[in-house]
Design an enzyme around this catalytic site. Structure first.
Site, short mmCIF file in Angstrom:
data_model
loop_
_atom_site.label_atom_id
_atom_site.label_comp_id
_atom_site.label_asym_id
_atom_site.label_seq_id
_atom_site.Cartn_x
_atom_site.Cartn_y
_atom_site.Cartn_z
N LYS A 13 -7.09 -4.18 -4.40
CA LYS A 13 -7.78 -4.70 -3.21
C LYS A 13 -9.17 -4.12 -3.03
O LYS A 13 -10.12 -4.85 -2.76
CB LYS A 13 -6.93 -4.42 -1.95
CG LYS A 13 -5.66 -5.24 -1.85
CD LYS A 13 -5.04 -5.10 -0.48
CE LYS A 13 -4.67 -3.67 -0.14
NZ LYS A 13 -3.68 -3.09 -1.09
N ARG A 88 -2.72 -4.44 9.33
CA ARG A 88 -1.67 -3.84 8.49
C ARG A 88 -0.27 -4.29 8.91
O ARG A 88 0.69 -4.07 8.19
CB ARG A 88 -1.78 -2.32 8.55
CG ARG A 88 -0.98 -1.56 7.51
CD ARG A 88 -1.24 -0.09 7.58
NE ARG A 88 -2.59 0.25 7.19
CZ ARG A 88 -2.99 0.43 5.93
NH1 ARG A 88 -2.13 0.30 4.95
NH2 ARG A 88 -4.23 0.74 5.66
N ARG A 127 -1.67 6.63 -13.86
CA ARG A 127 -2.98 7.25 -13.59
C ARG A 127 -2.94 8.76 -13.83
O ARG A 127 -1.98 9.44 -13.45
CB ARG A 127 -3.40 7.00 -12.13
CG ARG A 127 -4.07 5.69 -11.92
CD ARG A 127 -4.84 5.64 -10.60
NE ARG A 127 -4.02 5.89 -9.44
CZ ARG A 127 -4.03 5.12 -8.35
NH1 ARG A 127 -4.80 4.05 -8.30
NH2 ARG A 127 -3.27 5.41 -7.33
N ARG A 161 -1.10 12.77 -9.72
CA ARG A 161 -1.00 13.12 -8.30
C ARG A 161 0.43 12.90 -7.80
O ARG A 161 1.13 12.01 -8.30
CB ARG A 161 -1.96 12.28 -7.46
CG ARG A 161 -3.42 12.49 -7.79
CD ARG A 161 -4.32 11.77 -6.81
NE ARG A 161 -3.93 10.39 -6.61
CZ ARG A 161 -4.57 9.54 -5.80
NH1 ARG A 161 -5.61 9.95 -5.12
NH2 ARG A 161 -4.16 8.29 -5.68
N ARG A 172 6.18 3.51 -1.38
CA ARG A 172 5.00 2.89 -0.78
C ARG A 172 5.15 1.37 -0.78
O ARG A 172 4.74 0.69 0.16
CB ARG A 172 3.75 3.31 -1.55
CG ARG A 172 3.33 4.75 -1.31
CD ARG A 172 2.31 5.22 -2.33
NE ARG A 172 1.06 4.47 -2.27
CZ ARG A 172 0.10 4.56 -3.19
NH1 ARG A 172 0.26 5.34 -4.24
NH2 ARG A 172 -1.01 3.85 -3.06
#
Length: 217
Positions: A13, A88, A127, A161, A172
């Site tokens: 996004k 949201r 990542r 992370r 999430r």
């Protein structure tokens, strides 16, 4: 144009918002930027938001809505904007409709970036960030370092992370499905939703979105 950009975490996004806003010559308004700006400038809304964040609490909808309203009333947003991260949830979507209606305006489109869930997990969980410089980002599959666990740029250690682990990513996604995804049905009832396949190169996804927006004009 007045556009809302939605999609799960990892759908790209932020990247697409920047490209689309540039192509359309409208400001990119992201929730993250709103919070950083208000907190950094120590506005009353920023101080209020920080008081909740410092306690580890969620910032109430009314504070986020007030920040968004203030930003949308600025001169550069007079002829349009692209909202990223707001609304949201359905309550925020209803508040946005109310704000726009009071000003005699309405949304032109809601772009829904679609990416298969397994691909999202792969994107985020792969990542790797450099400990010396967090701007150096690699990916185990799509952009691997030359030497495993070592930054190509500065030789720093690469790490994953805590919020990029597969378990965290799936949590999430659950939050997204529960809290944010319902706004797609809310806007679909207004015939505003344009679904964009967000797989492929960044410029390809941008081109799809631009074509869809032009087709809907």
């Amino acid at each position: 144009m007045r556009i809302v950009l939605v999609g799960p975490p990892g759908a790209g996004k932020g990247t697409q918002a920047a490209f689309l806003a540039g192509n359309l010559s409208i400001p990119h308004i992201s929730t993250g930027d709103l919070f950083r700006a208000n907190i950094g400038q120590q506005t009353e809304l920023g101080k209020l938001a920080k008081s909740y964040m410092d306690k580890g609490d969620l910032v109430p909808d009314e504070v986020t809505i007030a920040m968004a309203k203030d930003r949308m009333e600025q001169a550069d947003a007079a002829h349009g904007f692209l909202l990223d991260g707001f609304p949201r949830n359905v309550s925020q979507a209803e508040a946005l409709d109310g704000m726009l209606s009071e000003s005699g305006m309405k949304l032109d489109a809601v772009l829904d970036l679609e990416v298969p869930e397994d691909e999202i997990v792969k994107r985020i969980a792969g990542r790797r960030i450099c400990r010396k410089d967090s701007a150096h980002v690699f990916h185990a599959t799509y952009n691997p370092p030359k030497a495993d666990g070592v930054c190509d740029v500065c030789g720093g250690e690469l790490y994953q992370r805590d919020d990029d682990t597969e378990d965290t990513v799936r949590k999430r996604l659950e939050v997204y499905h529960t809290q944010t995804e319902p706004i797609i049905d809310y806007y679909r009832a207004q015939d505003l939703v344009v679904t964009i396949e967000a797989l492929g190169k960044v410029d390809e996804v941008t081109a799809r979105a631009m074509s869809a927006l032009k087709a809907g004009e």
